[in-house]
Design a protein around this motif. Structure first.
Motif, PDB file in Angstrom:
ATOM      1  N   ASP A   1       3.892 -16.671  -2.651  1.00 43.89           N
ATOM      2  CA  ASP A   1       2.602 -16.078  -3.008  1.00 43.89           C
ATOM      3  C   ASP A   1       2.665 -14.584  -2.720  1.00 43.89           C
ATOM      4  O   ASP A   1       2.883 -14.179  -1.585  1.00 43.89           O
ATOM      5  N   VAL A   2       2.489 -13.761  -3.747  1.00 44.85           N
ATOM      6  CA  VAL A   2       2.544 -12.309  -3.566  1.00 44.85           C
ATOM      7  C   VAL A   2       1.190 -11.643  -3.808  1.00 44.85           C
ATOM      8  O   VAL A   2       1.108 -10.456  -4.041  1.00 44.85           O
ATOM      9  N   GLY A   3       0.131 -12.444  -3.759  1.00 49.34           N
ATOM     10  CA  GLY A   3      -1.209 -11.898  -3.887  1.00 49.34           C
ATOM     11  C   GLY A   3      -1.607 -11.699  -5.332  1.00 49.34           C
ATOM     12  O   GLY A   3      -0.946 -12.200  -6.224  1.00 49.34           O
ATOM     13  N   PRO A   4      -2.692 -11.029  -5.521  1.00 48.70           N
ATOM     14  CA  PRO A   4      -3.453 -10.249  -4.545  1.00 48.70           C
ATOM     15  C   PRO A   4      -4.163 -11.143  -3.523  1.00 48.70           C
ATOM     16  O   PRO A   4      -4.560 -12.254  -3.837  1.00 48.70           O
ATOM     17  N   TYR A   5      -4.267 -10.622  -2.334  1.00 47.08           N
ATOM     18  CA  TYR A   5      -4.887 -11.355  -1.238  1.00 47.08           C
ATOM     19  C   TYR A   5      -6.338 -10.937  -1.097  1.00 47.08           C
ATOM     20  O   TYR A   5      -6.661  -9.758  -1.144  1.00 47.08           O
TER      21      TYR A   5
ATOM     22  N   THR B   1      12.454  -5.337   2.431  1.00 45.25           N
ATOM     23  CA  THR B   1      13.653  -4.847   1.756  1.00 45.25           C
ATOM     24  C   THR B   1      13.947  -5.665   0.503  1.00 45.25           C
ATOM     25  O   THR B   1      14.282  -5.115  -0.544  1.00 45.25           O
ATOM     26  N   ALA B   2      13.792  -6.975   0.609  1.00 42.50           N
ATOM     27  CA  ALA B   2      14.020  -7.844  -0.553  1.00 42.50           C
ATOM     28  C   ALA B   2      13.028  -7.522  -1.667  1.00 42.50           C
ATOM     29  O   ALA B   2      13.390  -7.541  -2.851  1.00 42.50           O
ATOM     30  N   ALA B   3      11.790  -7.218  -1.298  1.00 39.06           N
ATOM     31  CA  ALA B   3      10.787  -6.860  -2.308  1.00 39.06           C
ATOM     32  C   ALA B   3      11.180  -5.588  -3.039  1.00 39.06           C
ATOM     33  O   ALA B   3      11.068  -5.498  -4.271  1.00 39.06           O
ATOM     34  N   CYS B   4      11.640  -4.605  -2.292  1.00 41.83           N
ATOM     35  CA  CYS B   4      12.080  -3.355  -2.924  1.00 41.83           C
ATOM     36  C   CYS B   4      13.255  -3.600  -3.854  1.00 41.83           C
ATOM     37  O   CYS B   4      13.284  -3.083  -4.983  1.00 41.83           O
TER      38      CYS B   4
ATOM     39  N   CYS C   1       2.795  -6.934   6.559  1.00 43.38           N
ATOM     40  CA  CYS C   1       4.027  -6.816   5.772  1.00 43.38           C
ATOM     41  C   CYS C   1       3.954  -7.653   4.499  1.00 43.38           C
ATOM     42  O   CYS C   1       4.472  -7.255   3.452  1.00 43.38           O
ATOM     43  N   ALA C   2       3.281  -8.804   4.565  1.00 40.41           N
ATOM     44  CA  ALA C   2       3.122  -9.644   3.376  1.00 40.41           C
ATOM     45  C   ALA C   2       2.317  -8.918   2.307  1.00 40.41           C
ATOM     46  O   ALA C   2       2.630  -8.998   1.115  1.00 40.41           O
TER      47      ALA C   2
ATOM     48  N   ILE D   1       4.356  -4.252  -3.590  1.00 39.75           N
ATOM     49  CA  ILE D   1       5.626  -3.786  -4.168  1.00 39.75           C
ATOM     50  C   ILE D   1       6.048  -4.690  -5.318  1.00 39.75           C
ATOM     51  O   ILE D   1       6.410  -4.215  -6.400  1.00 39.75           O
ATOM     52  N   LEU D   2       5.995  -5.995  -5.078  1.00 44.22           N
ATOM     53  CA  LEU D   2       6.432  -6.935  -6.121  1.00 44.22           C
ATOM     54  C   LEU D   2       5.525  -6.911  -7.340  1.00 44.22           C
ATOM     55  O   LEU D   2       5.999  -6.966  -8.479  1.00 44.22           O
ATOM     56  N   ARG D   3       4.229  -6.831  -7.116  1.00 41.86           N
ATOM     57  CA  ARG D   3       3.286  -6.770  -8.244  1.00 41.86           C
ATOM     58  C   ARG D   3       3.454  -5.470  -9.026  1.00 41.86           C
ATOM     59  O   ARG D   3       3.438  -5.467 -10.252  1.00 41.86           O
ATOM     60  N   ALA D   4       3.652  -4.365  -8.314  1.00 38.44           N
ATOM     61  CA  ALA D   4       3.857  -3.076  -8.987  1.00 38.44           C
ATOM     62  C   ALA D   4       5.170  -3.072  -9.767  1.00 38.44           C
ATOM     63  O   ALA D   4       5.238  -2.543 -10.868  1.00 38.44           O
ATOM     64  N   GLY D   5       6.194  -3.686  -9.200  1.00 37.49           N
ATOM     65  CA  GLY D   5       7.487  -3.753  -9.877  1.00 37.49           C
ATOM     66  C   GLY D   5       7.401  -4.544 -11.161  1.00 37.49           C
ATOM     67  O   GLY D   5       8.031  -4.213 -12.167  1.00 37.49           O
ATOM     68  N   LYS D   6       6.589  -5.583 -11.158  1.00 37.64           N
ATOM     69  CA  LYS D   6       6.409  -6.422 -12.345  1.00 37.64           C
ATOM     70  C   LYS D   6       5.690  -5.653 -13.442  1.00 37.64           C
ATOM     71  O   LYS D   6       6.049  -5.725 -14.598  1.00 37.64           O
TER      72      LYS D   6
END
Length: 89
Positions: A8-12, A45-48, A74-75, A81-86
């Motif tokens: 789960d990467v949110g949004p929270y 780091t994995a998210a980046c 951190c979550a 980061i993951l949502r922005a990358g997508k």
């Protein structure tokens, strides 16, 4: 390093949602004290990496600092980061 990414990467909407995402970090830290920050850093780091973000030395230093905050913080950063990358791809 994809295995370090949360399902789960949110949004929270609440801190509890974010905490639920990293419950494994708390569980692991109970059995292996001193690992909470490392697990959070691995996740950030994995998210980046997954988002295609190139990290410099200072970037890594800031991620290490962020990893010192509670895992749910951190979550949230990981999710952003993951949502922005997508979106940017």
């Amino acid at each position: 390093m994809q295995e370090n990414l949360p399902a789960d990467v949110g949004p929270y909407e609440t801190d509890q949602q974010a905490a639920d995402t990293v419950s494994h970090v708390y569980a692991h830290a109970r059995t292996a004290p001193g690992t909470m920050g490392r697990l959070s850093l691995d996740q950030l780091t994995a998210a980046c990496e997954a988002a295609g973000v190139e990290l410099g030395a200072y970037d890594r230093r800031i991620l290490e600092w962020l990893a010192g905050w509670e895992p749910e913080t951190c979550a949230v950063i990981t999710g952003i980061i993951l949502r922005a990358g997508k979106v940017s791809r």
